[in-house]
Write a protein that holds these residues in place. Structure first.
Motif: not given
Length: 84
Positions: A32-51
């Protein structure tokens, strides 16, 4: 004996899943800190696999078909080599 290998493989995989989850959890603040310093947002976690149950069954059927085709190909290769 085969059951023991199957069990060992299951627990080995589960162990790595827990290890990955633990590492992911421990490194989240740093990411989170690294992404903040790079002025980028964290990518949302994508659910992988069947639900849903239906998706899980269809996914399992596709995997079984793929594995059976691969096994049949291996057998064909072995038979082809021995009959020559």
């Amino acid at each position: 004996m085969n059951r023991h290998f199957t069990d060992a493989r299951y627990y080995f995989r589960k162990g790595f899943e827990h290890l990955y989850a633990g590492i992911d959890e421990e490194t989240e603040p740093y990411r989170e800190r690294l992404m903040e310093r790079m002025n980028r947002e964290m990518e949302p976690e994508v659910e992988v696999g069947p639900q849903t149950r239906r998706e899980r069954v269809e996914y399992g059927a596709r995997q079984a078909a793929t594995r059976s085709r691969a096994a049949a190909g291996k057998i064909r290769g072995r038979v082809g080599r021995t009959s020559q």
